[in-house]
Design an enzyme around this catalytic site. Structure first.
Site, PDB file in Angstrom:
ATOM      1  N   LYS A 187      33.279  44.155  32.153  1.00  0.00           N
ATOM      2  CA  LYS A 187      33.639  44.070  33.571  1.00  0.00           C
ATOM      3  C   LYS A 187      34.362  45.338  34.015  1.00  0.00           C
ATOM      4  CE  LYS A 187      36.104  41.050  36.854  1.00  0.00           C
ATOM      5  NZ  LYS A 187      36.980  39.871  36.985  1.00  0.00           N
ATOM      6  N   SER A 263      34.902  36.526  39.835  1.00  0.00           N
ATOM      7  CA  SER A 263      34.576  37.907  40.134  1.00  0.00           C
ATOM      8  C   SER A 263      33.880  38.651  39.003  1.00  0.00           C
ATOM      9  CB  SER A 263      35.852  38.665  40.508  1.00  0.00           C
ATOM     10  OG  SER A 263      36.775  38.697  39.434  1.00  0.00           O
ATOM     11  N   GLY A 284      41.407  35.418  36.781  1.00  0.00           N
ATOM     12  CA  GLY A 284      42.682  35.153  37.451  1.00  0.00           C
ATOM     13  C   GLY A 284      42.614  33.910  38.325  1.00  0.00           C
ATOM     14  N   GLY A 285      41.384  33.548  38.697  1.00  0.00           N
ATOM     15  CA  GLY A 285      41.161  32.346  39.486  1.00  0.00           C
ATOM     16  C   GLY A 285      39.754  31.830  39.220  1.00  0.00           C
ATOM     17  N   GLY A 286      39.406  31.751  37.925  1.00  0.00           N
ATOM     18  CA  GLY A 286      38.086  31.276  37.539  1.00  0.00           C
ATOM     19  C   GLY A 286      37.059  32.364  37.358  1.00  0.00           C
ATOM     20  N   SER A 287      37.464  33.612  37.319  1.00  0.00           N
ATOM     21  CA  SER A 287      36.519  34.726  37.357  1.00  0.00           C
ATOM     22  C   SER A 287      35.646  34.853  36.127  1.00  0.00           C
ATOM     23  CB  SER A 287      37.271  36.044  37.588  1.00  0.00           C
ATOM     24  OG  SER A 287      37.872  36.049  38.860  1.00  0.00           O
TER      25      SER A 287
END
Length: 595
Positions: A187, A263, A284-287
């Site tokens: 990533k 993301s 950080g929020g499901g990425s």
């Protein structure tokens, strides 16, 4: 967008007794989105209205007296009964269980690191031959219609150099192990020597490539992994679809008219389309888990402090962790074990117990496991196929002896709001280093909204984090070993062509993708997303298991069990968007001899 173009949306999650509230706001894209950004820039009340509707009003009514927790590092390992010893199950577990892995593995065409490794050992093909063929496939994936936009920055000479070194090691019978010569994509949030870390933008670090590898990349390279380059991501990670009008929006290989999730969307697409068996994401929020769910692969969000953050772009310190994404659980476990562990360059990693793969193949009986389900919460999905998949898995887990226990997790709605405020504040703090107008319209919209967060709002959010961590501590100490939920409340959402040029703002989609995700990020516990079937449109369905801090081993064990449960129902994307046959093309007898 006309009303006829809107996705059908079930209102089940907005019922009076819903565990978490479904956010709703007008869908914005194209010219209307740009007008909205203009209004938000010059009329503060517009941003205030949107944020108030997202839950800020409810947060400010809370009376919370707990001490704040600014970083969800786990309590001492003894709290959870984790006994650390010098003898842990490591990479040797793969050799011990080789025959069992072959018997229980359903590939549907997906290759594992061990398949590459054995092909190299038996001289049927070399890493150099494989990478020369793979480079052609990467180019094809960027030229197909529509282009997949998975691996968007790669250096041919660097890949060939890595493959040449690996080939020489195998020729000299000095292989570095299972990962030697295995291609891995990264990533664009993680430093790789010689590559810019642009974090999905068109301007950050342009002309300023990294001069060293992140710790987790260095550990992979030391095991001989071939780093392919950078994958596309949502701009600065501020979204869950991976729509990116500047560097390109990756496409879901199961249906290219749908998003892959974000993301870490490019990493998900790289694995799902067969370009590589393993990719690295950050969550950080499901990425990691969202694109893993949407793309039908396995994704592991690790415990806070389990992986080193050295060499990772500072986007959302208190909620984001890196982790592997893979086509198989064997490779998920392999990458996890290699990357995990203490790092003097990151003090937050220094108090963890040794990582282990203990119990990975103990899948025949689960009589020692108690799995919690919060049925009211789990019913808050938009697609009935997700509920069916969840029910089927629960039945299969029961047949293997697992005890399914009904649980409740109070204050999930408060935790949802607090997580949004926390990750939004941290991302916006990073974004403030740059001019707003350099970002895409959706990112600017998010930044405008988050500028309204006060120090008090952030402080209360961290107090709520203390409470939710206490709740989970009690659950894992006294009731369950794992918690089972859907990964997302929807399958991969549709891409509307008008959203590709300037992006889009779809609050409801964000709400539906994050509903089951945020708890693990906010509290720092590990979680894994596993494929669980497909909906009526052939879009993958993912389920999520959550474990106590440091207990990735149990997550990997239940993921391996889930892989067996799905079995031969797993399927790869259509041939048009499948690029994983490059090894077979180089060595026609590869599959016959390695099966």
């Amino acid at each position: 967008m006309s009303s006829s173009e809107q996705l059908p949306r079930n209102e089940q999650s907005t019922e009076q007794h819903a565990v978490t509230r479904r956010l709703k706001a007008p869908y914005l894209s194209g010219f209307i989105l740009r007008i909205m950004i203009f209004l938000m820039d010059y009329i503060p009340g517009v941003s205030s209205y949107l944020f108030w509707n997202a839950g800020l009003k409810a947060l400010r009514k809370l009376n919370v007296n707990d001490c704040p927790t600014l970083l969800p590092l786990p309590l001492p390992k003894e709290t959870f009964g984790i006994e650390e010893s010098k003898a842990v199950d490591g990479l040797e577990i793969f050799e011990k269980q080789k025959d069992l892995r072959q018997k229980n593995y359903y590939s549907s065409g997906f290759l594992r690191a061990s398949d590459f490794h054995e092909a190299y050992l038996t001289k049927r093909v070399t890493p150099l031959q494989v990478c020369e063929a793979l480079l052609i496939k990467i180019e094809e994936s960027l030229k197909c219609n529509p282009p997949l936009k998975a691996i968007i920055n790669y250096k041919r000479d660097d890949i060939i150099a890595q493959a040449t070194e690996s080939t020489e090691r195998y020729a000299n019978n000095s292989s570095l192990g299972l990962l030697d010569g295995v291609p891995i994509a990264v990533k664009d949030e993680v430093d790789v020597n010689g590559y810019e870390t642009n974090v999905g933008t068109k301007f950050i670090n342009v002309g300023n490539p990294a001069t060293s590898d992140a710790t987790i990349i260095d550990r992979l390279k030391k095991k001989g992994a071939i780093i392919l380059g950078k994958t596309s991501m949502h701009e600065i990670g501020f979204g869950s679809t991976n729509n990116n009008p500047f560097v390109g929006t990756p496409r879901n290989p199961y249906n290219t008219n749908h998003y892959p999730g974000g993301s870490s969307g490019g990493s998900g697409v790289a694995v799902a389309s067969g370009l590589c068996p393993i990719a690295i994401g950050r969550d950080g929020g499901g990425s990691i888990r969202i694109p893993s769910s949407f793309c039908g692969i396995y994704g592991l969000k690790t415990t806070c402090g389990r992986f080193s953050d050295h060499g990772l772009f500072p986007l959302a310190h208190s909620v984001a962790v890196s982790g592997p994404m893979a086509a198989s659980v064997d490779d998920l476990a392999l990458a996890y074990y290699v990357m995990a562990g203490k790092d003097p360059k990151d003090p937050n990693t220094l108090h963890q117990p040794l990582p282990t793969l203990r119990g990975l193949y103990n899948t025949n009986t689960l009589s020692d496991l108690k799995i919690g389900v919060y049925s009211t919460w789990n019913k808050q999905v938009d697609n009935p196929a997700i509920t069916t998949a969840l029910s089927n898995f629960i039945n299969e887990l029961k047949l293997r002896g697992a005890e399914i226990i009904e649980i409740k997790i109070p204050e999930l709605e408060e935790a949802r709001i607090a997580h949004l405020l926390t990750i939004g504040t941290e991302l916006t703090t990073t974004a403030k280093r740059y001019k707003d107008n350099l970002f895409s319209c959706p990112t600017r919209s998010n930044i405008n909204v988050m500028k309204l967060v006060t120090a008090s709002d952030y402080f209360v959010s961290q107090q709520i984090r203390t409470r939710i961590m206490r709740t989970l501590t009690n659950l894992f100490n006294n009731q369950v070993d794992l918690i089972l939920t859907p990964t997302t409340a929807i399958t991969a959402p549709k891409i509307y062509p008008r959203a590709l040029k300037h992006g889009e703002v779809d609050v409801t989609i964000i709400s539906d993708t994050l509903r089951f995700i945020q708890l693990a990020n906010f509290s720092g516990v590990p979680a894994v997303s596993v494929p669980a079937g497909y909906d009526e449109n052939n879009l993958p369905i993912g389920l999520q298991f959550i474990a106590k801090w440091y207990d990735e081993a149990t997550l990997l064990r239940i993921a391996k069990t889930s892989e067996e449960i799905l079995g031969n129902k797993r399927r790869k994307p259509s041939d048009k968007f499948w690029f994983g046959n490059y090894v077979q093309e180089v060595s026609e007898n590869f599959f016959e001899e390695s099966s």
